[in-house]
Write an enzyme that holds these catalytic residues in place. Sequence first.
Site, PDB file in Angstrom:
ATOM      1  N   HIS A 389      40.098  59.584  30.561  1.00 53.30           N
ATOM      2  CA  HIS A 389      40.680  59.281  31.878  1.00 53.30           C
ATOM      3  C   HIS A 389      40.578  57.779  32.181  1.00 53.30           C
ATOM      4  O   HIS A 389      41.573  57.123  32.505  1.00 53.30           O
ATOM      5  CB  HIS A 389      39.930  60.096  32.933  1.00 53.30           C
ATOM      6  CG  HIS A 389      40.420  59.944  34.323  1.00 53.30           C
ATOM      7  ND1 HIS A 389      41.237  60.862  34.945  1.00 53.30           N
ATOM      8  CD2 HIS A 389      40.216  58.961  35.251  1.00 53.30           C
ATOM      9  CE1 HIS A 389      41.509  60.477  36.171  1.00 53.30           C
ATOM     10  NE2 HIS A 389      40.895  59.311  36.391  1.00 53.30           N
ATOM     11  N   GLU A 390      39.361  57.230  32.058  1.00 49.16           N
ATOM     12  CA  GLU A 390      39.161  55.821  32.410  1.00 49.16           C
ATOM     13  C   GLU A 390      39.882  54.898  31.432  1.00 49.16           C
ATOM     14  O   GLU A 390      40.365  53.829  31.821  1.00 49.16           O
ATOM     15  CB  GLU A 390      37.663  55.504  32.468  1.00 49.16           C
ATOM     16  CG  GLU A 390      36.874  56.321  33.489  1.00 49.16           C
ATOM     17  CD  GLU A 390      37.415  56.230  34.899  1.00 49.16           C
ATOM     18  OE1 GLU A 390      38.101  55.246  35.225  1.00 49.16           O
ATOM     19  OE2 GLU A 390      37.179  57.166  35.692  1.00 49.16           O
ATOM     20  N   HIS A 393      43.384  54.382  32.661  1.00 43.61           N
ATOM     21  CA  HIS A 393      43.463  53.329  33.682  1.00 43.61           C
ATOM     22  C   HIS A 393      43.398  51.947  33.030  1.00 43.61           C
ATOM     23  O   HIS A 393      44.151  51.034  33.390  1.00 43.61           O
ATOM     24  CB  HIS A 393      42.280  53.453  34.654  1.00 43.61           C
ATOM     25  CG  HIS A 393      42.376  54.594  35.623  1.00 43.61           C
ATOM     26  ND1 HIS A 393      43.488  54.833  36.403  1.00 43.61           N
ATOM     27  CD2 HIS A 393      41.478  55.562  35.943  1.00 43.61           C
ATOM     28  CE1 HIS A 393      43.271  55.896  37.151  1.00 43.61           C
ATOM     29  NE2 HIS A 393      42.069  56.362  36.896  1.00 43.61           N
ATOM     30  N   HIS A 396      46.560  50.942  31.195  1.00 42.56           N
ATOM     31  CA  HIS A 396      47.594  50.660  32.196  1.00 42.56           C
ATOM     32  C   HIS A 396      47.407  49.246  32.749  1.00 42.56           C
ATOM     33  O   HIS A 396      48.347  48.442  32.835  1.00 42.56           O
ATOM     34  CB  HIS A 396      47.499  51.697  33.322  1.00 42.56           C
ATOM     35  CG  HIS A 396      48.673  51.702  34.260  1.00 42.56           C
ATOM     36  ND1 HIS A 396      48.766  52.564  35.324  1.00 42.56           N
ATOM     37  CD2 HIS A 396      49.799  50.936  34.330  1.00 42.56           C
ATOM     38  CE1 HIS A 396      49.890  52.353  35.969  1.00 42.56           C
ATOM     39  NE2 HIS A 396      50.528  51.351  35.405  1.00 42.56           N
TER      40      HIS A 396
END
Length: 596
Positions: A389-390, A393, A396
Site C-alpha cells: 500500500h505505502e 503512494h 505515485h
Amino acid sequence: MSSVPERGEIDTEYTWDLGDLFASDEAWEEAFDAVEARLDDLAAYEGRTTESAATLLATLETREELMREVANVTAYARLRSDEDTADQHYQALASRANTLATDARSAASFIEPELQNCTREELDAMIEEESDLATYEHYFDDVLRMKPHTRSAEIEELLADLSEVTGGASEVYSLLTNADMDFPAVEDPDGEPVEISLSNFTTLQKRPDRDFRREVYEQFYDEWTEVRNAVGTAHHNSVKADVKLAEARNYDTAREASLDGANIPVSVYDTLIDTVHENLDLLQRHADLKGEALGVDELRMWDVYMPLADDESPEVPYEEAEEHVIEAVAPLGDDYQNRLTEGLDSRWVDVYESVGKQSGAYSGGTYDSQPYILMNYQDDIGSMYTLAHELGHSLHTQLASETQPYVYGGYEIFVAEVASTVNEALLTNHLLDTVEDDTFRRHVLNEYLERFRSTLFRQTMFAEFEKKTHELVEDGEALTPDRLDDLYRGLKEEYYATSAVDDRIAREWMRIPHFYRAFYVYQYATGISAAVALAEGIQEEGEAAAKPYREFLESGSHGYPIDLLREAGVDMTTADPIESALDAYDDALTEFAELI
C-alpha cells in the site's frame, strides 16, 4: 521489560536514509535560517502580482522556491520526530518547522485573490507575452473556477481569522476523547487485566474468545454514555460550522462546497451511495459467512471485526514480503518494478517498531527528495499488504514529482488512495496465483475481503450518515444525541440486515473522528472502486491498460481528478467502477466459501 528494541538496536539497513533531505541537524539549521530570512521576498510582490507578465512569473517562481525549501525543512523535522516521538529535541524542530510553514502560507496568501481580479483573457494575454507562464494554465483555470466562491478581501480575512473558532468543535472532541476519557480494564481469558483504549478497541475485537469480545464491546460503548451530551453538542456544532461556511461562500449545501475543492460533481457521491445500497446483500453475505466460520447462530456486533481465517497469520518475514510485492507489480512494467526495487534497496523504508516510534504507517517525502515510508512491520500478512500500500503512494509521488513541474507535483485526496489500492489488488492476484497453501490463501482472501468491508461499505455508510446529518441542519433541525443515535442505528440495520444490531452500536458515531472533517471518507470508497477496476484492466489487457495507468500516476495534479482517472480508464461519474469492485468482492466471497 519491553520487548520493543531501542532505535539504536535496529540494523541500519532497516532504517530510512534522510541524507537525501539534510546530511545533519546542522545542515537543517542552516537551511531553516536561510528560508526564514527569505519569507519577506514575497512581500515585494503584494499588490503587484498581475501588473505585468514578468511580475506574475516572478511572483509564482518566488513562491515555489520558498515553498520547496519549507517543505524540505518541515519533512526532515517530522520524520526525525517520528523516529522517537518522545525526543524533545526533534519535537522542538518539528514545532519550529510547522510555524515556519504557517508563516510561509500567510506570506503567500495574497497571490490567488489578486489572480482572481483578472479575467481568463487577461491571463491568456500574459501567457502570450511570457511563454513560461503557459506552465500555469491549469492552475489559473482552477483559481478562476473558485472565484464565485471567494469573497472580498475583508471577508476572506475574517473567515481566515474565524477558522480556529469554526474548527473548535473538532478540537474539543479530540481533547475530550484522547485526553479526558478513560476506558475501563477487563479481564482477558487468562485472568490478566487489559485496559481498553481508542487505539486497541478493534484489535481486542479480533480476540478469539467471544465472551471477552462481548465484554470489551459493552464496556467500551457504555463509557461513551458519560460524554454523550458533550460529544453530541460538539458534533452538532461541527455540522453547523460546515453549513454556515458553505453559505458564506455561496454554496447551496455543505456537501457541494466540500466536493468543489477538487471539482468533484455531487452526483459522484450519490452514485456511490446508490450503487452500494443496491448491493448490500454482498456485505450481508460476508457477515453470514463470518458467522458460519465462527460457528455462531447470529453474528453480533462484537463479531464484526473477527477474521474469517480461524488460525494465526502465517509468518511473512520482511524480505519475503519485499519479494512478493516486487513480483506482484510486474504487470505495471519493468520501469515501475525497477523503481520499486531500487527504492527498497535505497532505504526508503523505516521498517521495524522501536521504542517511542510513531505508530501506524505512512508514505512521505517532498518534491525534491526520495519517498520515505514509516512502517511498524510485524512479520504477518497484514504488514505485507501495508508495505504494498505505502509503496503505491511512494511510486505515485516519485513519478509525479519527476514528470511534473512543482505546481502540479502533488495530487488530490480523491486519487491518493488509487495507487496504493492498485498495488494491494495486484498483490492479492499474485498471491492467489502462486500460493497453494490453503491457510495462506485463507488469510490473503480475508485481508482482501476485510478491505472491501471496511473501505467500500463502511466508509460509504459513513458518507451517507454525513449527508443525512448535514441535510437535517440545512433544513433547520437540531442534531440531538437521540436523533444521531436513531439515524446511525437505522443505517446499521440496513447495512447489517442479517445480523443483530443492538442499542450500543447506535452510539458508534460518537467514536468516529473523521466526522469532524466532513465529506472526506467517501474518497476511500471511490478510491478502492477505481483501483480495483484499474487493476482488473491491467491484469486482463496488460500493457494496453498499464501504460495509461502509469501516465495517470505521472500526471500529478495536472488536471482535475475525474478527468485524470477517466484518461486512465475509469469513469467515476458512472456506477461502472463501483460495480466492478463489487463483482470482485463477490468472487472473493465465493472463493472463500469454498475454502471453509
